[in-house]
Scaffold this motif. Structure first.
Motif, PDB file in Angstrom:
ATOM      1  N   MET A  75      19.976  -0.791  -2.751  1.00 36.00           N
ATOM      2  CA  MET A  75      18.572  -0.787  -2.173  1.00 36.00           C
ATOM      3  C   MET A  75      18.010  -1.966  -1.531  1.00 36.00           C
ATOM      4  N   ALA A  76      18.329  -3.021  -1.878  1.00 38.82           N
ATOM      5  CA  ALA A  76      18.209  -4.483  -1.167  1.00 38.82           C
ATOM      6  C   ALA A  76      18.615  -4.096   0.497  1.00 38.82           C
ATOM      7  N   TYR A  77      19.595  -3.507   0.702  1.00 38.21           N
ATOM      8  CA  TYR A  77      20.230  -3.312   1.953  1.00 38.21           C
ATOM      9  C   TYR A  77      19.276  -2.011   2.787  1.00 38.21           C
ATOM     10  N   ARG A  78      19.238  -0.907   2.000  1.00 35.91           N
ATOM     11  CA  ARG A  78      18.612   0.244   2.712  1.00 35.91           C
ATOM     12  C   ARG A  78      17.122  -0.053   2.857  1.00 35.91           C
ATOM     13  N   GLY A  79      16.632  -0.746   1.821  1.00 41.10           N
ATOM     14  CA  GLY A  79      15.258  -1.170   2.098  1.00 41.10           C
ATOM     15  C   GLY A  79      14.867  -1.673   3.347  1.00 41.10           C
ATOM     16  N   GLY A  80      15.920  -2.592   3.959  1.00 44.10           N
ATOM     17  CA  GLY A  80      15.367  -3.235   5.233  1.00 44.10           C
ATOM     18  C   GLY A  80      15.803  -2.207   6.388  1.00 44.10           C
ATOM     19  N   GLN A  81      16.405  -1.189   6.247  1.00 39.90           N
ATOM     20  CA  GLN A  81      16.701  -0.231   7.149  1.00 39.90           C
ATOM     21  C   GLN A  81      15.682   1.144   7.269  1.00 39.90           C
ATOM     22  N   LEU A  82      15.211   1.335   6.191  1.00 44.42           N
ATOM     23  CA  LEU A  82      14.288   2.485   5.941  1.00 44.42           C
ATOM     24  C   LEU A  82      12.890   2.316   6.298  1.00 44.42           C
ATOM     25  N   PRO A  83      12.100   3.275   6.454  1.00 49.25           N
ATOM     26  CA  PRO A  83      10.720   3.212   6.486  1.00 49.25           C
ATOM     27  C   PRO A  83      10.304   2.937   4.887  1.00 49.25           C
TER      28      PRO A  83
END
Length: 258
Positions: free
Chosen positions: A211-219
């Motif tokens: 989530m730390a990674y995906r959170g920077g990629q997703l709206p």
């Protein structure tokens, strides 16, 4: 896996070692294939919860082996334009288990790209870091994608566009390195950090890292929705139940990764 990369696991900690010390762990096609196999093994090893990557001998990895005419990428099926580099950890293979780079010496090119993909970096006082590619007439690609998000634009451009090397203390100032220790303390410090990470429930740790990674990629809303879905999934595991039970009984939890 061949002999150019070693994979060892003690308890829940796996150690992956570049093993071409006679050429300062320069990467050729064989080593790249072996390294990819090692990261796949780590990713699929249910008993490996934390990974440490290091180099044999006096260097971590000095980048591509320019004396090997076959090149550092190895051979893969497909035409030139069809071959992605995402099959390697440094270039995007998804590994959500915590990773630690134990940098025992020179760390250049591909080696630094891999380090920038790790969650934590423990470095020897004698370690040096750099991307020499521009001084050889070629661009740095994956390192250029990773580094600005890791240490900020200006710091990244200093390393990427000058080709200069920086020592461990300067790398720590830039935010690339977390801990600088004497050379004989690199592996013990990395192992101690791994033991701290093992205090976390492994599935919860992986979901948090992802989530730390995906959170920077997703709206924002999409990231929150994904995160809440993962919270419910991990919250229904055996480990989540064990964590609650251990808290009620005032004892350390016994994680099983289930």
């Amino acid at each position: 896996m061949g002999e150019t990369v070693l994979y060892q696991r003690q308890g829940h900690v796996a150690t992956i070692t570049y093993n071409r010390p006679q050429v300062l762990n320069a990467i050729n096609g064989e080593l790249r294939q072996d390294m990819n196999a090692a990261w796949n093994r780590f990713r699929e090893d249910e008993d490996a919860w934390v990974g440490i990557v290091t180099g044999a001998g006096r260097a971590f990895c000095v980048g591509a082996d320019l004396r090997d005419g076959a090149g550092a990428a190895g051979s893969w099926p497909g035409s030139f334009w069809e071959i992605p580099t995402i099959n390697s950890f440094e270039s995007g293979m998804e590994v959500w288990k915590p990773t630690i780079a134990a940098v025992n010496g020179h760390c250049l090119g591909y080696g630094l790209t891999l380090v920038s993909a790790c969650d934590f970096v423990v470095a020897s006082e004698a370690a040096e870091f750099g991307f020499p590619e521009v001084r050889l007439g070629v661009p740095t690609i994956v390192g250029a994608i990773r580094l600005p998000g890791r240490i900020g634009w200006q710091n990244a451009m200093e390393l990427l566009l000058t080709g200069d090397r920086v020592g461990a203390r300067r790398a720590q100032e830039l935010g690339l390195v977390g801990w600088v220790v004497p050379a004989d303390r690199v592996i013990p410090e990395a192992t101690a950090l791994a033991e701290r990470l093992l205090q976390a429930a492994p599935l919860a740790a992986r979901a948090t890292k992802e989530m730390a990674y995906r959170g920077g990629q997703l709206p924002w809303v999409d990231a929150v929705r994904m995160g809440e879905t993962m919270r419910r999934l991990v919250g229904a595991t055996e480990d989540a139940g064990e964590g609650r039970q251990a808290m009620r009984e005032s004892r350390p939890p016994r994680w099983r990764g289930r």
